[in-house]
Design a protein around this motif. Structure first.
Motif, mmCIF file in Angstrom:
data_model
loop_
_atom_site.group_PDB
_atom_site.id
_atom_site.type_symbol
_atom_site.label_atom_id
_atom_site.label_comp_id
_atom_site.label_asym_id
_atom_site.label_seq_id
_atom_site.Cartn_x
_atom_site.Cartn_y
_atom_site.Cartn_z
ATOM 1 N N ALA A 105 0.846 -1.237 0.160
ATOM 2 C CA ALA A 105 -0.011 0.051 -0.034
ATOM 3 C C ALA A 105 0.888 1.249 0.053
ATOM 4 N N GLU A 106 1.792 1.289 0.759
ATOM 5 C CA GLU A 106 2.719 2.461 0.728
ATOM 6 C C GLU A 106 3.398 2.704 -0.554
ATOM 7 N N ILE A 107 3.796 1.536 -1.056
ATOM 8 C CA ILE A 107 4.705 1.589 -2.432
ATOM 9 C C ILE A 107 3.585 1.910 -3.624
ATOM 10 N N GLY A 108 2.315 1.685 -3.401
ATOM 11 C CA GLY A 108 1.213 2.492 -4.324
ATOM 12 C C GLY A 108 1.079 3.565 -4.191
ATOM 13 N N LEU A 109 1.016 4.133 -2.881
ATOM 14 C CA LEU A 109 1.069 5.370 -2.258
ATOM 15 C C LEU A 109 2.026 6.399 -3.060
ATOM 16 N N ALA A 110 3.055 5.798 -3.038
ATOM 17 C CA ALA A 110 4.292 6.727 -3.613
ATOM 18 C C ALA A 110 4.149 7.015 -5.017
ATOM 19 N N ASP A 111 3.730 5.826 -5.550
ATOM 20 C CA ASP A 111 3.506 5.822 -7.047
ATOM 21 C C ASP A 111 2.260 6.850 -7.503
ATOM 22 N N TYR A 112 1.276 6.952 -6.630
ATOM 23 C CA TYR A 112 0.298 7.722 -6.800
ATOM 24 C C TYR A 112 0.589 9.050 -6.769
ATOM 25 N N THR A 113 1.518 9.537 -5.493
ATOM 26 C CA THR A 113 1.947 10.720 -5.409
ATOM 27 C C THR A 113 2.727 11.178 -6.410
ATOM 28 N N ALA A 114 3.830 10.467 -7.073
ATOM 29 C CA ALA A 114 4.400 10.729 -8.039
ATOM 30 C C ALA A 114 3.603 10.978 -9.422
ATOM 31 N N ASN A 115 2.762 10.201 -9.434
ATOM 32 C CA ASN A 115 1.735 10.450 -10.719
ATOM 33 C C ASN A 115 1.175 11.841 -10.499
ATOM 34 N N LEU A 116 0.590 12.318 -9.284
ATOM 35 C CA LEU A 116 0.047 13.297 -9.163
ATOM 36 C C LEU A 116 0.978 14.596 -9.454
ATOM 37 N N ALA A 117 2.108 14.551 -9.065
ATOM 38 C CA ALA A 117 3.191 15.634 -9.319
ATOM 39 C C ALA A 117 3.225 15.788 -10.731
ATOM 40 N N LEU A 118 3.263 14.555 -11.347
ATOM 41 C CA LEU A 118 3.492 14.777 -12.908
ATOM 42 C C LEU A 118 2.494 15.353 -13.516
ATOM 43 N N ASP A 119 0.982 15.135 -13.082
ATOM 44 C CA ASP A 119 0.045 15.476 -13.593
ATOM 45 C C ASP A 119 0.002 17.098 -13.308
ATOM 46 N N ASP A 120 0.443 17.654 -12.105
ATOM 47 C CA ASP A 120 0.520 18.901 -11.923
ATOM 48 C C ASP A 120 1.417 19.721 -12.725
ATOM 49 N N ALA A 121 2.488 19.086 -12.960
ATOM 50 C CA ALA A 121 3.709 19.496 -13.999
ATOM 51 C C ALA A 121 3.081 19.735 -15.247
ATOM 52 N N ALA A 122 2.312 18.925 -15.669
ATOM 53 C CA ALA A 122 1.878 19.005 -17.054
ATOM 54 C C ALA A 122 0.882 19.930 -17.263
ATOM 55 N N GLN A 123 0.067 20.578 -16.168
ATOM 56 C CA GLN A 123 -1.030 21.376 -16.437
ATOM 57 C C GLN A 123 -0.291 22.730 -16.417
#
Length: 80
Positions: free
Chosen positions: A62-80
């Motif tokens: 779950a923690e690994i998945g959360l880290a991936d989720y957080t990283a993907n959110l950051a990528l989405d924010d950077a793309a906007q």
């Protein structure tokens, strides 16, 4: 002709420790599923022990998945 069991044993020697743990977990899952399918029921103490056995790994995944989720959110924010 090589049996399925022989193929599995041969392939196990090429796996990493992490992969071997995953195989062991899957084997336990298959056994558990077979017990349930055959109508064998575990009592509460057996179920608690089974859930406890995998609690640490579940938390880690779950923690690994959360880290991936957080990283993907950051990528989405950077793309906007």
């Amino acid at each position: 002709m090589v049996s399925t069991k022989e193929k599995v044993v041969t392939n196990l020697s090429d796996l990493t420790e992490t992969q071997l743990r995953q195989v062991a977990e899957y084997v336990e899952f298959l056994r558990f599923r077979e017990l349930r399918k055959n109508g064998s029921h575990l009592d509460d103490a057996e179920l608690e022990a089974l859930y406890g056995e995998f609690a640490d790994e579940d938390r880690e995944l779950a923690e690994i998945g959360l880290a991936d989720y957080t990283a993907n959110l950051a990528l989405d924010d950077a793309a906007q």
